[in-house]
Design an enzyme around this catalytic site. Structure first.
Site, mmCIF file in Angstrom:
data_model
loop_
_atom_site.group_PDB
_atom_site.id
_atom_site.type_symbol
_atom_site.label_atom_id
_atom_site.label_comp_id
_atom_site.label_asym_id
_atom_site.label_seq_id
_atom_site.Cartn_x
_atom_site.Cartn_y
_atom_site.Cartn_z
ATOM 1 N N ARG A 28 17.869 54.816 38.354
ATOM 2 C CA ARG A 28 17.798 54.585 39.798
ATOM 3 C C ARG A 28 17.064 53.294 40.146
ATOM 4 O O ARG A 28 17.049 52.870 41.309
ATOM 5 C CB ARG A 28 17.079 55.752 40.488
ATOM 6 N N LYS A 483 40.472 46.547 39.499
ATOM 7 C CA LYS A 483 39.937 47.832 39.016
ATOM 8 C C LYS A 483 40.874 48.428 37.974
ATOM 9 O O LYS A 483 40.447 48.873 36.922
ATOM 10 C CB LYS A 483 39.773 48.833 40.171
ATOM 11 N N HIS A 502 58.203 34.409 46.610
ATOM 12 C CA HIS A 502 58.149 33.082 45.976
ATOM 13 C C HIS A 502 57.973 33.191 44.464
ATOM 14 O O HIS A 502 57.540 32.235 43.829
ATOM 15 C CB HIS A 502 57.022 32.251 46.599
ATOM 16 N N LYS A 602 28.445 44.275 32.072
ATOM 17 C CA LYS A 602 28.110 44.460 33.486
ATOM 18 C C LYS A 602 27.694 43.152 34.126
ATOM 19 O O LYS A 602 28.036 42.869 35.263
ATOM 20 C CB LYS A 602 26.994 45.507 33.613
HETATM 21 C C1 F6R Z 1 34.538 43.881 38.186
HETATM 22 C C2 F6R Z 1 33.212 43.330 38.001
HETATM 23 C C3 F6R Z 1 33.091 41.869 37.750
HETATM 24 C C4 F6R Z 1 31.930 41.298 38.560
HETATM 25 C C5 F6R Z 1 31.709 39.821 38.220
HETATM 26 C C6 F6R Z 1 30.627 39.191 39.073
HETATM 27 O O1 F6R Z 1 34.511 45.259 38.398
HETATM 28 O O2 F6R Z 1 32.235 44.031 38.039
HETATM 29 O O3 F6R Z 1 34.267 41.203 38.052
HETATM 30 O O4 F6R Z 1 32.232 41.444 39.916
HETATM 31 O O5 F6R Z 1 31.351 39.707 36.868
HETATM 32 O O6 F6R Z 1 29.431 39.859 38.938
HETATM 33 P P1 F6R Z 1 28.246 39.653 39.966
HETATM 34 O O7 F6R Z 1 28.681 40.223 41.276
HETATM 35 O O8 F6R Z 1 27.083 40.388 39.364
HETATM 36 O O9 F6R Z 1 28.005 38.176 40.069
#
Ligand code: F6R
Length: 607
Positions: A28, A483, A502, A602
């Site tokens: 969290r 997604k 196009h 992430k």
């Molecule tokens: C897709 C995803 C990535 C992030 C990208 C940017 O689900 O999570 O495309 O959006 O790597 O990450 P941030 O927003 O942390 O700069």
């Protein structure tokens, strides 16, 4: 989102249990942590910035004496992750200790009032007003319980709070409004915590506190009352059968699904931004000559939606640019008259920070929207907003995307106001629509999930998907495609529907699933034409449309209906939710782990 745990034992030492329990809440928040206990009529505190293990290695949480304590692991919203801002927070005399998860919206007024009456503040948090309010009640001779209830009645916003005081060393008072809190009952003491996993190793008998309730914990019993009128609430404890791992995901099989379901809460939090920061960002944007909305991945799609919002509501052109392309594409045009609004959930994405650095060197003004206080983006921004979604564990961005959209919509509305582009009635209507969004998303999650699951099962073996939308729904098409692509590895295309003829239309043949995003806005007539275009070439039409839109329904093979009550400019928020679920269920149907898509991280902190 932060985590709190409080404990009152019949015998023994609270701190090692609080420390262990906090670690199970680290999902969290993990930028600072602290524990306060009562011993020998005094409050003992250990707290610092950093992760729980790091702080423990330096300070040894387990050495604090006492049977009663409160503890906290933080995800900053107000004030950077520093020792001063870490919880617990104390009153002037060190007789009251408070831990809090949530946002006290009226803290600035309360703080001014308390300072005027002579209180001294140490942190920049919203929470610190609470111990001082309780202190005043105790000084007036009230019990800890009554002093807390008086303080709670002054608070606006969200909170899960736990409070201890040297005045009554055998009690903990805790309360809840819109931030989760559960009570735990055991033979050797009583607990409260933000989430069940924290206390599950010690007890599986829990009472879930409802909004507007306050509880008095004693070592052998808990008493629950309503804050508003003091009426006692009787509620039986539930026996939890989950394992700890299941409990961390609150019973959901994956973090991604849990986070999709958390969106009504994260959206409510994204509506609790401080007006002065929204005003500041909108003022910088209004005064600029050139605006670039800089981001990567999902955050880039939020920026695409924002460019429509800024133009439609505030008549302001802002150019959304993929971070890694920015320097090559626009670098030479950046100067002192340029404002960069960088959007990054993590605040650490390499490509975004590199482009930001480049623009800073050329004297541009940097503004940021992020989910992480203390991230690099917050440090390099002239002004920034924290979207308050809490940590996102699933690699695929879900709740952070919808919160980014809601923050950007609020900025667009501010801009419209500053620039005098909307009437008061239009502003009021949009504000009401913004405020309805969390409920609408909650409703979609309650009513559409089964339908989306059926669609996912039906189409899970397809080799190719198309996502089409017009206007602002182009952003939804792109994000829906991302997604699906990233967690189910299904090749997919996304285009503005008007562009499909196009080129992309050449891939359409019998049975190709084509997802149309069709809110009831000014693009609807043309999207009907695009649907027919695809249908006549054999595409299977899956539509996301407004509830009761018979024309779209008649043309579609499968439909997800979205409630009506939202202004079309905000449609990217509700309309992405079924597409998040679709991607999730297709990945699950294919036997993949949606929380850990291959090759993806992430936070992408490398070039
Ligand atoms: C897709 C995803 C990535 C992030 C990208 C940017 O689900 O999570 O495309 O959006 O790597 O990450 P941030 O927003 O942390 O700069």
């Amino acid at each position: 989102m932060c985590g709190i745990v409080a404990l009152i034992l019949k015998e023994g030492q609270a701190s090692p249990i609080l420390h262990e329990a906090l670690k199970r809440l680290e999902y969290r928040g993990y930028d600072s942590a602290g524990i306060a206990t009562l011993y020998d009529g005094k409050i003992f505190v250990k707290k610092d910035a950093g992760k729980i293990d790091e702080i423990h290695a330096r300070l040894n949480f387990d050495s604090i004496p006492g049977k009663v304590g409160v503890s906290h692991t933080r995800w900053s919203t107000h004030g950077a992750p520093t020792k001063e801002n870490a919880h617990p927070h104390l009153d002037c005399k060190g007789n009251v200790a408070v831990v809090h998860n949530g946002v006290i919206e009226n803290f600035l007024e309360l703080k001014d009032e308390l300072i005027e009456r002579g209180h001294r503040f140490i942190s920049r948090t919203d929470t610190e007003v609470v111990p001082h309010l309780v202190e005043e009640g105790l000084d007036a001779g009230l019990s800890l319980y009554d002093a807390t209830v008086n303080a709670l009645r002054r608070l606006k916003g969200s909170y899960a709070l736990a409070i201890i005081s040297t005045k009554e060393t055998d009690k903990v008072v805790c309360a809840r409004n819109e931030s989760p809190l559960v009570l735990g009952l055991s033979d050797y003491g009583t607990f409260c915590a933000s989430d069940i996993p924290a206390i599950l190793p010690y007890t599986n008998k829990v009472i879930v506190l409802n909004n507007g309730e306050v509880a008095l914990l004693e070592a052998d019993k808990v008493t629950v009352k309503r804050i508003s009128d003091g009426v006692t609430v009787s509620r039986d404890a539930k026996v939890i059968e989950w394992s700890i791992e299941q409990a961390e995901k609150q019973g959901y099989p994956h973090f991604m699904l849990k986070e999709i379901h958390e969106q009504s809460t994260s959206l409510r939090n994204a509506l609790r931004l401080q007006e002065q920061y929204l005003d500041l960002i909108a003022t910088f944007l209004d005064r600029s000559e050139k605006i670039f909305l800089l981001a990567a991945g999902t955050s880039h799609y939020a920026c695409i939606a924002a460019s429509y919002m800024f133009s439609k509501l505030a008549r302001l052109a802002a150019c959304p640019v993929i971070s890694s392309e920015f320097i090559e594409n626009y670098g030479d045009s950046v100067g002192i008259d340029t404002v960069i609004l960088a959007v990054s959930q993590s605040g650490e994405t390499y490509d975004t920070l590199k482009a930001v650095d480049y623009a800073r060197m050329k004297a541009a003004t940097i503004l940021g929207i992020t989910n992480v206080v203390g991230s690099t983006l917050t440090r390099v921004s002239r002004a920034y907003i924290v979207q308050q979604s809490g940590p996102e564990i699933g690699v695929a961005a879900t709740k952070s995307y919808t919160a980014q959209l809601l923050v950007l919509a609020q900025i667009a509305l501010k801009l419209a106001k500053i620039r005098g582009k909307l009437s008061q009635d239009e502003i009021d209507e949009l504000k009401a629509s913004l405020n309805r969004i969390p409920d609408v998303v909650e409703n979609i999650l309650e009513t559409c999930e089964e339908k989306v699951k059926e669609i996912a099962i039906k189409y899970s073996k397809e080799k190719l998907f198309l996502f089409l939308g017009r206007g602002i729904s182009t952003a939804t098409a792109l994000e829906g495609r991302l997604k699906l692509l990233e967690i189910s590895y299904t090749p997919s295309l996304a285009y503005p529907a008007g562009e499909s003829k196009h080129g992309p239309i050449s891939v359409v043949e019998d049975g190709v699933p084509t997802i149309f995003i069709c809110p009831n806005d000014e693009t609807r007539k043309e999207i009907l034409g695009n649907i027919m275009e695809m249908k006549s070439r054999g595409a299977k039409i899956i539509s996301m449309c407004e509830e009761g839109d018979q024309k779209i329904k008649n043309l579609s093979d499968d439909v997800v209906e979205i409630p009506k009550q939202i202004h079309p400019i905000l449609s990217p928020i509700p309309y992405i939710v079924p597409l998040q679920l679709l991607a999730y269920y297709i990945a699950v149907e294919k036997g993949l782990d949606p929380d850990k898509p291959r090759n993806l991280a992430k936070s992408v902190t490398v070039p």
